[in-house]
Motif scaffolding. Structure first.
Motif, short mmCIF file in Angstrom:
data_model
loop_
_atom_site.label_atom_id
_atom_site.label_comp_id
_atom_site.label_asym_id
_atom_site.label_seq_id
_atom_site.Cartn_x
_atom_site.Cartn_y
_atom_site.Cartn_z
N LYS A 1 -2.50 5.96 8.23
CA LYS A 1 -3.23 4.84 7.67
C LYS A 1 -2.48 4.21 6.49
CE LYS A 1 -7.77 6.80 8.83
NZ LYS A 1 -9.07 7.27 8.29
N TYR B 88 -3.03 2.85 2.82
CA TYR B 88 -3.94 2.92 1.69
C TYR B 88 -3.52 1.85 0.68
CZ TYR B 88 -5.29 7.37 3.76
OH TYR B 88 -5.75 8.35 4.63
N THR B 89 -4.39 0.88 0.43
CA THR B 89 -3.98 -0.32 -0.30
C THR B 89 -4.11 -0.21 -1.82
OG1 THR B 89 -6.18 -1.28 0.03
CG2 THR B 89 -4.48 -1.82 1.65
N ASN B 90 -4.73 0.85 -2.33
CA ASN B 90 -4.88 1.01 -3.78
C ASN B 90 -3.58 1.57 -4.37
OD1 ASN B 90 -5.59 1.49 -6.41
ND2 ASN B 90 -7.27 2.91 -5.94
N GLY C 89 0.82 -1.20 0.00
CA GLY C 89 0.00 0.00 0.00
C GLY C 89 0.85 1.25 0.00
N SER D 141 1.18 5.52 1.78
CA SER D 141 0.85 6.41 2.90
C SER D 141 -0.07 7.53 2.45
CB SER D 141 2.13 7.01 3.48
OG SER D 141 3.07 6.02 3.78
N HIS D 142 -0.49 8.34 3.41
CA HIS D 142 -1.26 9.54 3.09
C HIS D 142 -0.37 10.49 2.29
CE1 HIS D 142 -3.45 13.32 3.55
NE2 HIS D 142 -4.51 12.58 3.82
#
Length: 240
Positions: free
Chosen positions: A217, A219-221, A207, A209-210
């Motif tokens: 969090k 982010y896996t996309n 994933g 990061s922000h």
């Protein structure tokens, strides 16, 4: 989750040498923990990236930093703001939450405001820092204490001003932190079993990061990332 503060004092030698086309880096070798050898193959997009390597348990609880590039670990960067979104050669103190947000938040479970981002007054100990390699490199590190059972080894990597058709300069024009990164940091991970170790492990992207470090969090996309996925083409890990 209860936060545990641990003070560790170690004598360390961090050095880099060039052997052919592969740099050799050692860190935390005075420690008595598990010896890990990581091999990084630089991709076509590799250009002085920032990165951190750390260990956590299978529940995602942070255990310790293994290595972080010097600029992020000290908060002193080779470039500094020159006004009007321009940059000039430093060195300069900088607060860059977009650099490695996932690691920043992982290392401080309470996520106090700014407490998780190293700066010149609160740097990561020299035991775990070093210069950014310019090419393929091997990283030999030791954990502070022996690892047991199953754990995860993670890496977060980010390259400044890494734009593409999706992560453009115009995507978050109001946010100067975003403009220092553009494509967000990529997180790689692998689970290792100290009771039944394999000959070789491979870290794979899980994933990002922000984009400007607003949270910790995952982010896996990864479909919007391009060159950010080509900073490293292969990351191998071996338990010594």
């Amino acid at each position: 989750m209860k936060k545990i503060n641990v003070l560790i004092i170690v004598l360390v030698s961090v050095a880099a040498t060039v052997s052919g086309q592969t740099e050799a880096i050692t860190a935390n070798q005075a420690a008595k923990g598990t010896a890990l050898q990581l091999h990084f193959e630089a991709g076509e997009a590799h250009n002085h990236p920032s990165f951190a390597v750390w260990v956590e348990d299978l529940q995602g609880n942070f255990k310790q930093t293994l290595f972080v590039t010097k600029s992020v670990g000290t908060g002193i960067y080779p470039y500094k703001p020159a006004g009007d979104l321009k940059w000039e050669k430093g060195p300069g103190r900088a607060h860059r939450p977009a650099a490695l947000p996932y690691w920043f938040h992982k290392r401080d479970e309470e996520k106090l405001q700014d407490a998780n981002i190293p700066d010149p007054d609160n740097p990561v100990p020299d035991a775990y820092t070093g210069a950014t390699p310019k090419q393929n490199f091997n990283l030999a590190v030791r954990t502070d204490e022996p690892l047991q059972g199953k754990v995860r080894v993670l890496l977060e990597v980010n390259q400044p001003w890494d734009v593409n058709e999706f992560w453009t300069n115009a995507k978050h024009p109001e946010n100067t932190q975003y403009l220092t990164s553009c494509q967000p940091a990529v997180i790689y991970a692998v689970t290792i079993d100290l009771d039944k170790p394999m000959d070789m492990y491979y870290l794979n992207p899980i994933g990002h990061s922000h984009p400007y470090g607003a949270d910790g969090k995952l982010y896996t996309n990864l479909t919007t990332l391009t060159t950010a996925l080509d900073i490293f083409t292969k990351i191998k890990l071996k338990i010594e």
